[in-house]
Design a protein around this motif. Structure first.
Motif, PDB file in Angstrom:
ATOM      1  N   LEU A   1     -63.402 -79.861 -18.492  1.00  0.00           N
ATOM      2  CA  LEU A   1     -64.544 -80.641 -18.965  1.00  0.00           C
ATOM      3  C   LEU A   1     -65.669 -79.752 -19.470  1.00  0.00           C
ATOM      4  O   LEU A   1     -66.294 -80.046 -20.500  1.00  0.00           O
ATOM      5  CB  LEU A   1     -65.051 -81.553 -17.845  1.00  0.00           C
ATOM      6  N   ASP A   2     -65.947 -78.656 -18.771  1.00  0.00           N
ATOM      7  CA  ASP A   2     -66.986 -77.727 -19.232  1.00  0.00           C
ATOM      8  C   ASP A   2     -66.633 -77.123 -20.582  1.00  0.00           C
ATOM      9  O   ASP A   2     -67.494 -76.981 -21.456  1.00  0.00           O
ATOM     10  CB  ASP A   2     -67.189 -76.602 -18.215  1.00  0.00           C
TER      11      ASP A   2
ATOM     12  N   GLY B   1     -69.719 -76.181 -13.531  1.00  0.00           N
ATOM     13  CA  GLY B   1     -69.133 -77.509 -13.366  1.00  0.00           C
ATOM     14  C   GLY B   1     -67.825 -77.472 -12.605  1.00  0.00           C
ATOM     15  O   GLY B   1     -67.506 -78.391 -11.844  1.00  0.00           O
ATOM     16  N   ALA B   2     -67.064 -76.401 -12.804  1.00  0.00           N
ATOM     17  CA  ALA B   2     -65.786 -76.277 -12.096  1.00  0.00           C
ATOM     18  C   ALA B   2     -66.001 -76.132 -10.597  1.00  0.00           C
ATOM     19  O   ALA B   2     -65.256 -76.725  -9.803  1.00  0.00           O
ATOM     20  CB  ALA B   2     -65.009 -75.085 -12.649  1.00  0.00           C
ATOM     21  N   THR B   3     -67.005 -75.382 -10.182  1.00  0.00           N
ATOM     22  CA  THR B   3     -67.240 -75.221  -8.747  1.00  0.00           C
ATOM     23  C   THR B   3     -67.783 -76.500  -8.115  1.00  0.00           C
ATOM     24  O   THR B   3     -67.416 -76.830  -6.985  1.00  0.00           O
ATOM     25  CB  THR B   3     -68.221 -74.062  -8.479  1.00  0.00           C
ATOM     26  N   VAL B   4     -68.612 -77.223  -8.831  1.00  0.00           N
ATOM     27  CA  VAL B   4     -69.165 -78.469  -8.289  1.00  0.00           C
ATOM     28  C   VAL B   4     -68.064 -79.509  -8.102  1.00  0.00           C
ATOM     29  O   VAL B   4     -67.938 -80.118  -7.033  1.00  0.00           O
ATOM     30  CB  VAL B   4     -70.288 -79.015  -9.206  1.00  0.00           C
TER      31      VAL B   4
ATOM     32  N   PHE C   1     -61.356 -77.894  -9.505  1.00  0.00           N
ATOM     33  CA  PHE C   1     -61.753 -76.720 -10.275  1.00  0.00           C
ATOM     34  C   PHE C   1     -61.152 -76.765 -11.676  1.00  0.00           C
ATOM     35  O   PHE C   1     -61.852 -76.515 -12.664  1.00  0.00           O
ATOM     36  CB  PHE C   1     -61.314 -75.438  -9.556  1.00  0.00           C
ATOM     37  N   LEU C   2     -59.884 -77.106 -11.792  1.00  0.00           N
ATOM     38  CA  LEU C   2     -59.240 -77.157 -13.115  1.00  0.00           C
ATOM     39  C   LEU C   2     -59.814 -78.280 -13.978  1.00  0.00           C
ATOM     40  O   LEU C   2     -60.065 -78.083 -15.165  1.00  0.00           O
ATOM     41  CB  LEU C   2     -57.731 -77.320 -12.953  1.00  0.00           C
ATOM     42  N   ILE C   3     -60.043 -79.436 -13.389  1.00  0.00           N
ATOM     43  CA  ILE C   3     -60.623 -80.551 -14.158  1.00  0.00           C
ATOM     44  C   ILE C   3     -62.045 -80.195 -14.604  1.00  0.00           C
ATOM     45  O   ILE C   3     -62.428 -80.430 -15.755  1.00  0.00           O
ATOM     46  CB  ILE C   3     -60.611 -81.845 -13.322  1.00  0.00           C
TER      47      ILE C   3
END
Length: 149
Positions: free
Chosen positions: A100-101, A59-62, A94-96
């Motif tokens: 969230l993940d 999720g961070a990469t997306v 990436f941090l958000i």
């Protein structure tokens, strides 16, 4: 002959065992083994040999790449330019996405911990096999198998 079935821990399992006992299967011929639920530690990235489906990195990469594209697009309008705004969007996304993940992974872990399975093994004769398997099938097992002596 042995009849082996797997069930989720539920009232249906108790009803199946009670019905088998009422129809003539001795308690000594019924073996129920609850399986221990193991919790896996989430990994940053999945590998070819161990993909658990709860990778924190996805999720961070997306979200990071999505915000990077927006930063590059709107960077032409802002003063620092598209490269700097693309990098800012990448880092922020990436941090958000990572936060969230991590939040959603905790709720998935609690849900997985509530499920446990029970393996039921019943020793019976070949004459009893048909109705024993029918009783088990009527109480929603995950699977049924048999072993002949």
């Amino acid at each position: 002959m042995y009849v082996v079935a797997t069930f989720e821990q539920s009232l249906l399992l108790e009803l199946a065992i009670t019905e088998l006992e009422e129809k003539g299967v001795d308690k000594q011929n019924i073996l129920a083994i609850p399986l221990k639920v193991t919790m896996k530690q989430a990994k940053i990235m999945d590998t070819i040999n161990s993909a658990d489906g709860i990778s924190v990195f996805d999720g961070a990469t997306v979200l990071g790449s999505g915000l990077m594209v927006l930063g590059v697009i709107y960077g032409y309008v802002f003063t620092w330019g598209p490269i700097i705004w693309g990098l800012i969007g990448l880092a922020a996304g990436f941090l958000i996405g990572l936060v969230l993940d991590l939040m959603f992974r905790k709720t998935k872990r609690e849900y997985r911990a509530s499920k446990s399975d029970v393996v039921v093994m019943i020793s019976c004769s070949e004459k009893q096999f048909d109705w024993v398997s029918t009783v088990l099938e009527n109480h929603n097992p995950k699977g049924i198998g048999m072993i002949r002596d």
